[in-house]
Design a protein around this motif. Structure first.
Motif, PDB file in Angstrom:
ATOM      1  N   THR B  20       0.835  -1.204   0.000  1.00 19.49           N
ATOM      2  CA  THR B  20       0.000   0.000   0.000  1.00 19.49           C
ATOM      3  C   THR B  20       0.866   1.248   0.000  1.00 19.49           C
ATOM      4  OG1 THR B  20      -0.079  -0.163   2.382  1.00 19.49           O
ATOM      5  CG2 THR B  20      -1.961  -1.051   1.171  1.00 19.49           C
ATOM      6  N   LYS B  21       2.151   1.036   0.258  1.00 19.00           N
ATOM      7  CA  LYS B  21       3.066   2.175   0.313  1.00 19.00           C
ATOM      8  C   LYS B  21       3.843   2.271  -0.983  1.00 19.00           C
ATOM      9  CE  LYS B  21       4.124   2.714   5.193  1.00 19.00           C
ATOM     10  NZ  LYS B  21       5.142   2.531   6.191  1.00 19.00           N
ATOM     11  N   SER B  22       4.284   3.486  -1.279  1.00 19.28           N
ATOM     12  CA  SER B  22       5.128   3.639  -2.462  1.00 19.28           C
ATOM     13  C   SER B  22       6.156   4.738  -2.180  1.00 19.28           C
ATOM     14  CB  SER B  22       4.286   4.000  -3.689  1.00 19.28           C
ATOM     15  OG  SER B  22       3.650   5.229  -3.469  1.00 19.28           O
ATOM     16  N   VAL B  23       7.175   4.774  -3.002  1.00 21.20           N
ATOM     17  CA  VAL B  23       8.213   5.781  -2.852  1.00 21.20           C
ATOM     18  C   VAL B  23       8.510   6.371  -4.228  1.00 21.20           C
ATOM     19  CG1 VAL B  23      10.188   4.194  -3.160  1.00 21.20           C
ATOM     20  CG2 VAL B  23      10.478   6.247  -1.782  1.00 21.20           C
ATOM     21  N   LYS B  24       8.812   7.667  -4.222  1.00 23.19           N
ATOM     22  CA  LYS B  24       9.247   8.279  -5.483  1.00 23.19           C
ATOM     23  C   LYS B  24      10.765   8.225  -5.527  1.00 23.19           C
ATOM     24  CE  LYS B  24       9.058  12.854  -6.912  1.00 23.19           C
ATOM     25  NZ  LYS B  24       8.342  14.060  -7.275  1.00 23.19           N
ATOM     26  N   ILE B  25      11.287   7.622  -6.577  1.00 26.44           N
ATOM     27  CA  ILE B  25      12.744   7.577  -6.703  1.00 26.44           C
ATOM     28  C   ILE B  25      13.184   8.463  -7.860  1.00 26.44           C
ATOM     29  CG2 ILE B  25      12.743   5.417  -8.082  1.00 26.44           C
ATOM     30  CD1 ILE B  25      15.402   4.826  -6.307  1.00 26.44           C
ATOM     31  N   LYS B  26      14.136   9.333  -7.560  1.00 30.36           N
ATOM     32  CA  LYS B  26      14.684  10.244  -8.572  1.00 30.36           C
ATOM     33  C   LYS B  26      16.063   9.701  -8.942  1.00 30.36           C
ATOM     34  CE  LYS B  26      14.212  14.737  -7.628  1.00 30.36           C
ATOM     35  NZ  LYS B  26      13.209  15.380  -8.465  1.00 30.36           N
ATOM     36  N   ILE B  27      16.228   9.322 -10.165  1.00 34.90           N
ATOM     37  CA  ILE B  27      17.495   8.716 -10.603  1.00 34.90           C
ATOM     38  C   ILE B  27      18.229   9.699 -11.513  1.00 34.90           C
ATOM     39  CG2 ILE B  27      18.558   6.746 -11.783  1.00 34.90           C
ATOM     40  CD1 ILE B  27      15.988   5.170 -11.198  1.00 34.90           C
ATOM     41  N   ASP B  42      12.065  10.537 -12.681  1.00 34.38           N
ATOM     42  CA  ASP B  42      11.301  10.160 -11.481  1.00 34.38           C
ATOM     43  C   ASP B  42      10.457   8.919 -11.753  1.00 34.38           C
ATOM     44  OD1 ASP B  42      12.377  12.518 -10.747  1.00 34.38           O
ATOM     45  OD2 ASP B  42      10.492  13.577 -10.381  1.00 34.38           O
ATOM     46  N   PHE B  43      10.408   8.033 -10.786  1.00 34.11           N
ATOM     47  CA  PHE B  43       9.566   6.839 -10.886  1.00 34.11           C
ATOM     48  C   PHE B  43       8.895   6.621  -9.531  1.00 34.11           C
ATOM     49  CE2 PHE B  43      13.304   6.299 -13.569  1.00 34.11           C
ATOM     50  CZ  PHE B  43      12.758   5.992 -14.805  1.00 34.11           C
ATOM     51  N   VAL B  44       7.672   6.121  -9.572  1.00 36.12           N
ATOM     52  CA  VAL B  44       6.986   5.771  -8.320  1.00 36.12           C
ATOM     53  C   VAL B  44       6.897   4.245  -8.267  1.00 36.12           C
ATOM     54  CG1 VAL B  44       4.855   5.971  -6.979  1.00 36.12           C
ATOM     55  CG2 VAL B  44       5.717   7.939  -8.282  1.00 36.12           C
ATOM     56  N   VAL B  45       7.395   3.701  -7.151  1.00 33.42           N
ATOM     57  CA  VAL B  45       7.536   2.248  -7.037  1.00 33.42           C
ATOM     58  C   VAL B  45       6.916   1.795  -5.713  1.00 33.42           C
ATOM     59  CG1 VAL B  45       9.229   0.377  -6.856  1.00 33.42           C
ATOM     60  CG2 VAL B  45       9.679   2.300  -8.383  1.00 33.42           C
ATOM     61  N   ILE B  47       6.565  -0.223  -2.258  1.00 30.60           N
ATOM     62  CA  ILE B  47       7.608  -0.733  -1.341  1.00 30.60           C
ATOM     63  C   ILE B  47       6.982  -1.477  -0.163  1.00 30.60           C
ATOM     64  CG2 ILE B  47       9.399   0.964  -1.871  1.00 30.60           C
ATOM     65  CD1 ILE B  47       8.462   2.416   0.792  1.00 30.60           C
ATOM     66  N   GLU B  48       7.793  -2.313   0.435  1.00 31.59           N
ATOM     67  CA  GLU B  48       7.466  -2.955   1.710  1.00 31.59           C
ATOM     68  C   GLU B  48       8.480  -2.447   2.730  1.00 31.59           C
ATOM     69  OE1 GLU B  48       4.894  -4.753   2.066  1.00 31.59           O
ATOM     70  OE2 GLU B  48       4.381  -5.407   0.036  1.00 31.59           O
ATOM     71  N   LYS B  49       8.319  -2.855   3.981  1.00 31.41           N
ATOM     72  CA  LYS B  49       9.247  -2.298   4.987  1.00 31.41           C
ATOM     73  C   LYS B  49      10.668  -2.818   4.813  1.00 31.41           C
ATOM     74  CE  LYS B  49       7.978  -5.507   8.661  1.00 31.41           C
ATOM     75  NZ  LYS B  49       7.344  -5.653   9.962  1.00 31.41           N
ATOM     76  N   TRP B  50      10.816  -3.948   4.107  1.00 32.59           N
ATOM     77  CA  TRP B  50      12.162  -4.511   3.918  1.00 32.59           C
ATOM     78  C   TRP B  50      12.790  -4.101   2.579  1.00 32.59           C
ATOM     79  CZ3 TRP B  50       7.701  -7.484   4.543  1.00 32.59           C
ATOM     80  CH2 TRP B  50       7.122  -7.949   3.349  1.00 32.59           C
ATOM     81  N   THR B  51      12.082  -3.326   1.781  1.00 33.25           N
ATOM     82  CA  THR B  51      12.582  -2.974   0.446  1.00 33.25           C
ATOM     83  C   THR B  51      13.860  -2.126   0.547  1.00 33.25           C
ATOM     84  OG1 THR B  51      10.323  -2.962  -0.362  1.00 33.25           O
ATOM     85  CG2 THR B  51      11.961  -1.868  -1.737  1.00 33.25           C
ATOM     86  N   THR B  52      14.857  -2.498  -0.223  1.00 32.96           N
ATOM     87  CA  THR B  52      16.098  -1.717  -0.245  1.00 32.96           C
ATOM     88  C   THR B  52      16.097  -0.796  -1.468  1.00 32.96           C
ATOM     89  OG1 THR B  52      17.308  -3.323  -1.573  1.00 32.96           O
ATOM     90  CG2 THR B  52      17.389  -3.612   0.826  1.00 32.96           C
ATOM     91  N   VAL B  53      17.060   0.124  -1.477  1.00 31.42           N
ATOM     92  CA  VAL B  53      17.189   1.035  -2.628  1.00 31.42           C
ATOM     93  C   VAL B  53      17.472   0.223  -3.893  1.00 31.42           C
ATOM     94  CG1 VAL B  53      18.548   2.928  -3.601  1.00 31.42           C
ATOM     95  CG2 VAL B  53      17.935   2.960  -1.184  1.00 31.42           C
ATOM     96  N   LEU B  54      18.288  -0.832  -3.754  1.00 32.98           N
ATOM     97  CA  LEU B  54      18.582  -1.668  -4.921  1.00 32.98           C
ATOM     98  C   LEU B  54      17.322  -2.374  -5.420  1.00 32.98           C
ATOM     99  CD1 LEU B  54      20.727  -2.709  -6.895  1.00 32.98           C
ATOM    100  CD2 LEU B  54      21.127  -4.616  -5.337  1.00 32.98           C
ATOM    101  N   ASP B  55      16.472  -2.845  -4.493  1.00 29.53           N
ATOM    102  CA  ASP B  55      15.200  -3.478  -4.897  1.00 29.53           C
ATOM    103  C   ASP B  55      14.382  -2.505  -5.736  1.00 29.53           C
ATOM    104  OD1 ASP B  55      15.763  -5.801  -3.480  1.00 29.53           O
ATOM    105  OD2 ASP B  55      14.746  -5.095  -1.659  1.00 29.53           O
ATOM    106  N   VAL B  56      14.341  -1.255  -5.284  1.00 34.57           N
ATOM    107  CA  VAL B  56      13.562  -0.236  -6.002  1.00 34.57           C
ATOM    108  C   VAL B  56      14.148  -0.012  -7.403  1.00 34.57           C
ATOM    109  CG1 VAL B  56      12.913   2.211  -6.017  1.00 34.57           C
ATOM    110  CG2 VAL B  56      12.730   0.889  -3.912  1.00 34.57           C
TER     111      VAL B  56
END
Lengths: 146, 258
Positions: B20-27, B42-45, B47-56
């Motif tokens: 239900t959560k997401s994060v905006k990642i700016k690459i 920018d991308f919206v992906v 996430i879960e509580k264990w998601t790492t930056v590499l996962d994103v």
């Protein structure tokens, strides 16, 4: 062969204020050490120039002394006092650390890894040096503006 | 030539999103081999509580933009491949959880002080060359296995191991060199990574190559260029503490410490 784009940050790597927020008080101390060093070098050159007027006779000498007898001159001298105290205090801290003292002992690290060289003793010394510099500036201004 | 990638829209429709959560990642995107343009995508992906930056980043590569350039391998902070600037601070993408960044937007950029190859991948030749320069191996004339003398191994006390074991955890990720303010200005500085490795072998009592190594680092762009900002130690993901190694080595060079 890749072009050397972004190979070095240059002055941005020194002066970017966000770096201080990210890397802590040690990075601020490092930056202030550089800036105060350059400031004191500039003051030293200016001081040699100013005192060389003594060879031009009393009138010229008195006139050159008047430059520091203004409000701006007093503020400038207070800044020099602050730079001098910070550079001395932090320099002593660095000399001790760079001889290998007060930076912890090499040993097997455990997670979560906390660098021993970045410790409370070092931080306390930096805060104390900043405090002493502020105090010296305050005292200097109290004397000059009295 | 036919493309081997499925259509992006097809892949997106197959993506199962349970979060239900997401994060905006700016690459930060750039390709210096083509032009000098630099931009943020920018991308919206989800996430879960264990998601790492590499996962994103891998999620972005799989489902949103295959062309993002990122170097990675082990995904467990052992290989040192995925070093990058995460929200302005160097870190390993596989070792940084989105939840610990405490931000709805995560900005990723290539590490500072390295030439960019493409997007988040950087050229680490300078660091590897400096690492080689300090001779990162035990130097001895005699062999560890010598039938005549009967030597089978170089014995070491646990106390002697403790002197250098911390510095042998280096995974050559290059984060320390990226954080170092001296590296930002001095193109010939050896760097905290190589200096810490020099200490690692000098502190090892099996090693007899001290003088050779000291010749490399005891010069104006060597160990004396470090001004102890401590940033290298703050970003090390393995607890190596390069700043400590450098200061201990300096104490040794000054004849103050053993």
């Amino acid at each position: 062969m890749e072009r050397e784009t972004g190979a070095r940050e240059g002055l941005k790597g020194w002066l970017n204020p966000s770096k201080i927020g990210k890397f802590g008080i040690e990075r601020l101390a490092w930056l202030l050490m550089r800036l105060t060093g350059l400031g004191l070098l500039a003051y030293f050159i200016g001081h040699i120039y100013e005192t060389s007027h003594i060879l031009d006779g009393k009138a010229v000498w008195d006139k050159s002394l008047e430059m520091t007898q203004t409000t701006e001159g007093h503020l400038f001298l207070a800044l020099v006092i602050g730079m001098c105290v910070f550079h001395t205090g932090n320099g002593i801290r660095l000399m001790i650390a760079q001889m290998g003292y007060g930076i912890g002992k090499a040993e097997r690290p455990d997670y979560p890894y906390k660098p021993q060289s970045i410790n409370m003793k070092g931080k306390a010394c930096i805060y104390a040096t900043l405090g002493m510099a502020a105090l010296a500036m305050w005292y200097g201004m109290a004397v000059m503006f009295a | 030539m036919a493309t081997i990638h499925p259509k992006l829209s097809d892949e997106l429709s197959q993506t199962v999103v349970s979060s239900t959560k997401s994060v905006k990642i700016k690459i930060k995107r750039s390709n210096p081999n083509v032009n000098s343009e630099q931009k943020f995508d920018d991308f919206v992906v989800p996430i879960e509580k264990w998601t790492t930056v590499l996962d994103v980043l891998l999620d972005v590569k799989s489902h949103l933009d295959h062309s993002v350039g990122v170097r990675y391998s082990c995904r467990q902070a052992s290989c040192g491949s995925c070093g990058m600037k995460i929200n302005g601070k160097p870190g390993l993408a596989c070792f940084t959880k989105i939840s610990e960044l405490d931000s709805d937007t995560v900005t990723v950029e290539p590490m500072d002080n390295y030439p960019v190859v493409r997007d988040l991948a950087v050229n680490m030749d300078r660091m590897i060359n400096n690492h080689k320069k300090v001779m990162p191996y035990v130097i001895r004339e005699d062999s560890e296995i010598d039938a005549e003398s009967g030597i089978r191994e170089f014995l070491q006390s646990p106390e002697n191991v403790e002197k250098y074991i911390q510095f042998s955890s280096c995974i050559k990720c290059g984060l320390c060199n990226s954080a170092c303010p001296t590296m930002a200005m001095d193109k010939t500085f050896v760097g905290p990574q190589a200096l810490a490795q020099a200490y690692r072998y000098i502190a090892d009592d099996r090693d007899k190559g001290k003088n050779k190594r000291l010749k490399v680092i005891d010069e104006s762009h060597g160990i004396w260029r470090c001004h102890f900002a401590g940033s290298c130690s703050q970003v090390c993901p393995k607890g190596v503490d390069p700043a400590m190694g450098i200061q201990l080595l300096r104490g040794y060079l000054l004849g103050i410490r053993d």
